[in-house]
Design a protein around this motif. Sequence first.
Motif, PDB file in Angstrom:
ATOM      1  N   ILE A   2      27.061  18.409  11.438  1.00  0.00           N
ATOM      2  CA  ILE A   2      26.629  18.531  10.041  1.00  0.00           C
ATOM      3  C   ILE A   2      26.720  19.984   9.574  1.00  0.00           C
ATOM      4  O   ILE A   2      26.372  20.318   8.470  1.00  0.00           O
ATOM      5  CB  ILE A   2      25.208  17.949   9.851  1.00  0.00           C
ATOM      6  N   ARG A   3      27.220  20.860  10.441  1.00  0.00           N
ATOM      7  CA  ARG A   3      27.511  22.257  10.087  1.00  0.00           C
ATOM      8  C   ARG A   3      26.242  23.029   9.725  1.00  0.00           C
ATOM      9  O   ARG A   3      26.233  23.826   8.795  1.00  0.00           O
ATOM     10  CB  ARG A   3      28.504  22.307   8.914  1.00  0.00           C
ATOM     11  N   CYS A   4      25.169  22.786  10.456  1.00  0.00           N
ATOM     12  CA  CYS A   4      23.901  23.413  10.096  1.00  0.00           C
ATOM     13  C   CYS A   4      23.736  24.781  10.738  1.00  0.00           C
ATOM     14  O   CYS A   4      22.907  25.573  10.314  1.00  0.00           O
ATOM     15  CB  CYS A   4      22.737  22.519  10.509  1.00  0.00           C
ATOM     16  N   GLY A   5      24.484  25.062  11.804  1.00  0.00           N
ATOM     17  CA  GLY A   5      24.405  26.387  12.412  1.00  0.00           C
ATOM     18  C   GLY A   5      23.209  26.582  13.329  1.00  0.00           C
ATOM     19  O   GLY A   5      22.950  27.707  13.756  1.00  0.00           O
ATOM     20  N   LEU A   6      22.467  25.525  13.653  1.00  0.00           N
ATOM     21  CA  LEU A   6      21.314  25.698  14.546  1.00  0.00           C
ATOM     22  C   LEU A   6      21.762  26.151  15.938  1.00  0.00           C
ATOM     23  O   LEU A   6      21.089  26.947  16.589  1.00  0.00           O
ATOM     24  CB  LEU A   6      20.516  24.396  14.636  1.00  0.00           C
ATOM     25  N   VAL A  59      24.378  27.975  16.523  1.00  0.00           N
ATOM     26  CA  VAL A  59      24.780  29.373  16.367  1.00  0.00           C
ATOM     27  C   VAL A  59      23.561  30.284  16.459  1.00  0.00           C
ATOM     28  O   VAL A  59      23.582  31.326  17.115  1.00  0.00           O
ATOM     29  CB  VAL A  59      25.488  29.572  15.011  1.00  0.00           C
ATOM     30  N   GLU A  60      22.465  29.851  15.807  1.00  0.00           N
ATOM     31  CA  GLU A  60      21.252  30.658  15.822  1.00  0.00           C
ATOM     32  C   GLU A  60      20.601  30.669  17.197  1.00  0.00           C
ATOM     33  O   GLU A  60      19.976  31.653  17.591  1.00  0.00           O
ATOM     34  CB  GLU A  60      20.257  30.133  14.782  1.00  0.00           C
ATOM     35  N   LEU A  79      30.088  30.199  12.927  1.00  0.00           N
ATOM     36  CA  LEU A  79      30.418  29.070  12.060  1.00  0.00           C
ATOM     37  C   LEU A  79      31.716  29.397  11.346  1.00  0.00           C
ATOM     38  O   LEU A  79      31.856  30.485  10.790  1.00  0.00           O
ATOM     39  CB  LEU A  79      29.319  28.836  11.023  1.00  0.00           C
ATOM     40  N   PRO A 119      20.889  18.603  15.912  1.00  0.00           N
ATOM     41  CA  PRO A 119      20.164  17.442  15.392  1.00  0.00           C
ATOM     42  C   PRO A 119      21.020  16.187  15.301  1.00  0.00           C
ATOM     43  O   PRO A 119      20.504  15.089  15.196  1.00  0.00           O
ATOM     44  CB  PRO A 119      19.751  17.898  13.989  1.00  0.00           C
TER      45      PRO A 119
END
Lengths: 270, 274
Positions: A63-67, A69-70, A79, A113
């Motif tokens: 969903i490209r949320c970047g969690l 990455v963080e 991203l 997620p």
Amino acid sequence: MAKDKLPPLNERRRFLLQTLQGIGLATLGALTWSAYIDEASAASLVLRPPAALKEEDFLSHCIRCGLCVEACPFDTLKLARAGDNIPIGTPYFRAREIPCHMCKDIPCVPVCPSGALDESFVSTITKNGDKELDITLAAMGIAVIDADQCIAFWGIQCDACYRACPLINEAIVIDASRNDRTGKHAFMAPRVIGDVCTGCGMCEKACVTDKASIFVLPLAVAKGRAGSNYIKGWDAQDENRLKDQKGGGETTLTPKSSQKPIDYLNSEEF
Amino acid sequence: MTWLFKHRFLILRRLSQIGMIFLYFAANVWGWKILQGNLGSSLLFETLPLSDPFAVVQMSAAGALLGLDLLIGAGIITLFYALIGGRAFCSWVCPVNMITDAANGLRRLLRINEVEYRYVLSRHLRYWILALSIVLSAIFGVAAFEFVSPIGILNRGLIFGIGFGGAVIAGVFLFDLFGAKNGFCGHLCPLGGFYSLIGRFSLIRVKHNQEKCTVCMKCTEICPEKPVLHMIGKRSEFVTMGECSNCARCIEVCESDALHFDIRFLNQKKSASL
């Protein structure tokens, strides 16, 4: 003018024309849009975080949320931005810049997620029945060596990739062989063990050549496939596959095969 | 002071929009654990998942079997906007709203509105694009709108670095400035369309009181979704169309206090007896 004589559009005709117009515009839009999606989702030379689904499934799940990455403590994951030629917004890493450090607790995976990163890919079940994360199960890609440019294959001593590998002597091993050119040195060539390599890219980062001579490629690109018709006869487990096989076993008949082997031995020249 | 009062909702909205991006940014850069992720999917205080229901719909159409966190998150957001107000996401959360509002402001300043080409850009176009996104998602097996969404590009760009995405945002700005008034938010954006549908029966709504109305029409002038204010000067009633983004600009510009927020259904009987 002839045009003046045209009667005004009646309601039904107007409706039909508007419908056609709508369909035409929607088709045009859909074609342009789909061409873009097709192009953008075809980029396969990209490394994904550990435990990522197959590229195709990954793209539909992320969903490209970047969690992730963080969560990555080494800033490995990025991203994709517009213009990166990677499906926009999806996480990836470039091993030559910052490789995956193979954290024991794999912080990037459990935060996902959507299930695009699937914890079960990097978990083992312990004897107590607990799930335990195991980063060595990751399959982000596989390291590939360009033997033409790798200076160890030239006979120059270098074991940078071997030393950098988190699975030293497991994922990369050194094959020693005699250097006939000098007669008194050895080639100490690195070799990647495909089943063990996780594709973390520490070797690619460590490689001393201008452009890395060992680099990580996604599995879909780097791996071949033998096909199910070849069986390792020396491997009892592999041979079990023959038992479940349905059909097959037909003999291919050619003019040659009508002869008996014994005739071949007696009449053919050696 | 009166200026502040005249722009109270605008200021609150900007605070909400910027504040959210700031929290996301802080989570990425300094590791604050308040609001992690981005508008696609986030984690509030490390426990509560929140996700974009439209993205989830597209992903489901694409055939993805999604994680539980995502479904719960999408459920929470859907419920929130179904109860709270229509397209509140668009005016209170979405960062693209700041870009298009800036374009709109500049339009007014440069008097572009007065020389506008009469485009026939239907406000229903967003529903076509909405349907198209779901169909294309199903065909290609990826969330189709997420591939082109300027909302995602800007929002991720502000949190993780904008890159070439700036060009996309400039495109939206220029389209709204020279192309069509409220072109993106009011006509194209399928996410706005999606929230219009979700929030059709939401509770918090703008209410028009005809007795106080002087028919100065300042509200319809400022409204980015003009058709929703069809009752101005005619009838006392709630703004019921889902397209209303609850931005409250109409409330602020109204000098005769004929517009205010109210809770629908709860106060409907009162208004019926009036």
